[in-house]
Design a protein around this motif. Structure first.
Motif, PDB file in Angstrom:
ATOM      1  N   ARG A 145     -97.231   4.964 -66.904  1.00 46.60           N
ATOM      2  CA  ARG A 145     -97.163   5.058 -65.440  1.00 46.60           C
ATOM      3  C   ARG A 145     -96.124   4.073 -64.914  1.00 46.60           C
ATOM      4  N   PHE A 146     -95.356   4.539 -63.917  1.00 43.46           N
ATOM      5  CA  PHE A 146     -94.319   3.726 -63.276  1.00 43.46           C
ATOM      6  C   PHE A 146     -94.563   3.764 -61.766  1.00 43.46           C
ATOM      7  N   HIS A 147     -94.585   2.585 -61.157  1.00 40.50           N
ATOM      8  CA  HIS A 147     -94.849   2.489 -59.714  1.00 40.50           C
ATOM      9  C   HIS A 147     -93.816   1.554 -59.102  1.00 40.50           C
ATOM     10  N   TRP A 148     -92.961   2.106 -58.255  1.00 39.13           N
ATOM     11  CA  TRP A 148     -91.947   1.316 -57.572  1.00 39.13           C
ATOM     12  C   TRP A 148     -92.529   0.784 -56.259  1.00 39.13           C
ATOM     13  N   ARG A 149     -92.838  -0.497 -56.242  1.00 42.48           N
ATOM     14  CA  ARG A 149     -93.373  -1.165 -55.062  1.00 42.48           C
ATOM     15  C   ARG A 149     -92.246  -1.924 -54.358  1.00 42.48           C
ATOM     16  N   PRO A 150     -92.465  -2.334 -53.097  1.00 45.14           N
ATOM     17  CA  PRO A 150     -91.429  -3.115 -52.400  1.00 45.14           C
ATOM     18  C   PRO A 150     -91.024  -4.375 -53.162  1.00 45.14           C
ATOM     19  N   GLU A 151     -91.972  -4.961 -53.870  1.00 41.21           N
ATOM     20  CA  GLU A 151     -91.670  -6.202 -54.592  1.00 41.21           C
ATOM     21  C   GLU A 151     -91.094  -5.958 -55.985  1.00 41.21           C
ATOM     22  N   GLY A 152     -91.020  -4.713 -56.411  1.00 43.39           N
ATOM     23  CA  GLY A 152     -90.436  -4.428 -57.713  1.00 43.39           C
ATOM     24  C   GLY A 152     -91.174  -3.329 -58.459  1.00 43.39           C
ATOM     25  N   LEU A 153     -90.660  -2.987 -59.621  1.00 44.73           N
ATOM     26  CA  LEU A 153     -91.242  -1.937 -60.449  1.00 44.73           C
ATOM     27  C   LEU A 153     -92.399  -2.468 -61.276  1.00 44.73           C
ATOM     28  N   GLU A 154     -93.506  -1.741 -61.262  1.00 45.26           N
ATOM     29  CA  GLU A 154     -94.632  -2.015 -62.149  1.00 45.26           C
ATOM     30  C   GLU A 154     -94.745  -0.839 -63.108  1.00 45.26           C
ATOM     31  N   GLU A 155     -94.795  -1.124 -64.386  1.00 49.97           N
ATOM     32  CA  GLU A 155     -94.918  -0.053 -65.384  1.00 49.97           C
ATOM     33  C   GLU A 155     -95.876  -0.488 -66.467  1.00 49.97           C
ATOM     34  N   THR A 156     -96.625   0.468 -66.970  1.00 47.12           N
ATOM     35  CA  THR A 156     -97.651   0.163 -67.961  1.00 47.12           C
ATOM     36  C   THR A 156     -97.969   1.395 -68.794  1.00 47.12           C
ATOM     37  N   TRP A 157     -98.426   1.165 -70.006  1.00 48.20           N
ATOM     38  CA  TRP A 157     -98.964   2.248 -70.824  1.00 48.20           C
ATOM     39  C   TRP A 157    -100.366   2.589 -70.328  1.00 48.20           C
ATOM     40  N   LEU A 158    -100.742   3.843 -70.504  1.00 52.50           N
ATOM     41  CA  LEU A 158    -102.078   4.301 -70.126  1.00 52.50           C
ATOM     42  C   LEU A 158    -102.721   4.990 -71.329  1.00 52.50           C
TER      43      LEU A 158
END
Length: 220
Positions: free
Chosen positions: A205-218
């Motif tokens: 999963r990849f989530h582009w937030r205002p403070e930056g990209l968060e990415e993680t395995w699921l």
């Protein structure tokens, strides 16, 4: 969880039908290393770019999901017309008289799904849509559309109107297709990637937030 900058991409890069980042099969030395999240993200972007360039690509015709006025979901298949990896924006064409246009005007949140059965790769994207009709964006897209695509926007009455029998094929001169033509620009801020494999599925999963990209395995 990792934070990384957006990948660089090469639109139109040819991908093998069953290609994936690294073999996930057992070998004498054991299980090969899984791809990194950055590699997964880059592959997803390449497949979107390839979906625009190659009409034979499974990603050329994704499904767009919207919310109707009663809150019920609606989904349909569209042609992927453009992709800007820098802004994570997808371009889709539609008739401004269609139900999806009214739905997105009332609620711009939308989701898009694409699945390549040969590569066993699924993408789920979600974000907000910007609508363009009768402006420079729509005019440029109309100018770049082929004659066959233009004809479909000349149909009358409007798409979805009940009729006693299928109407004849439209002729652009009669229907005024350009007046009905519109562009949906979907900028996604969430992306889920899934690769199915007999040696072990991979999901990220990849989530582009205002403070930056968060990415993680699921867990698949």
């Amino acid at each position: 969880m990792q934070r990384e900058d957006a990948p660089s991409d090469r639109p139109g890069e040819q991908l093998p039908a069953r290609g994936h980042l690294r073999p996930a099969a057992l070998c004498p030395g054991g299980m090969t290393p899984p791809p990194t999240l950055a590699e997964v993200r880059a592959e997803a972007f390449r497949r979107l770019a390839h979906g625009v360039a190659d009409r034979r690509s499974a990603f050329h015709t994704p499904a767009l999901a919207t919310l109707g006025p009663d809150g019920a979901p609606a989904i349909r298949t569209l042609v992927l017309r453009g992709f800007d990896p820098g802004t994570r924006t997808l371009a889709l064409h539609t008739d401004r008289r269609s139900g999806k246009w009214a739905e997105l005007a009332a609620e711009p949140r939308a989701a898009l799904h694409a699945y390549d059965a040969a590569a066993q790769v699924q993408l789920r994207l979600s974000g907000r849509a910007a609508l363009h009709a009768g402006d420079a964006v729509a005019a440029a897209a109309w100018a770049g559309s082929g004659p066959g695509s233009r004809l479909s926007y000349g149909i009358a009455p409007a798409p979805g109107t009940p009729v006693p029998e299928p109407p004849p094929a439209p002729r652009e001169a009669e229907g005024g297709g350009e007046a009905h033509f519109a562009v949906i620009l979907l900028r996604f801020d969430r992306m889920e990637w899934l690769h199915l494999h007999h040696a072990g599925h991979r999901r990220a999963r990849f989530h582009w937030r205002p403070e930056g990209l968060e990415e993680t395995w699921l867990v698949p």
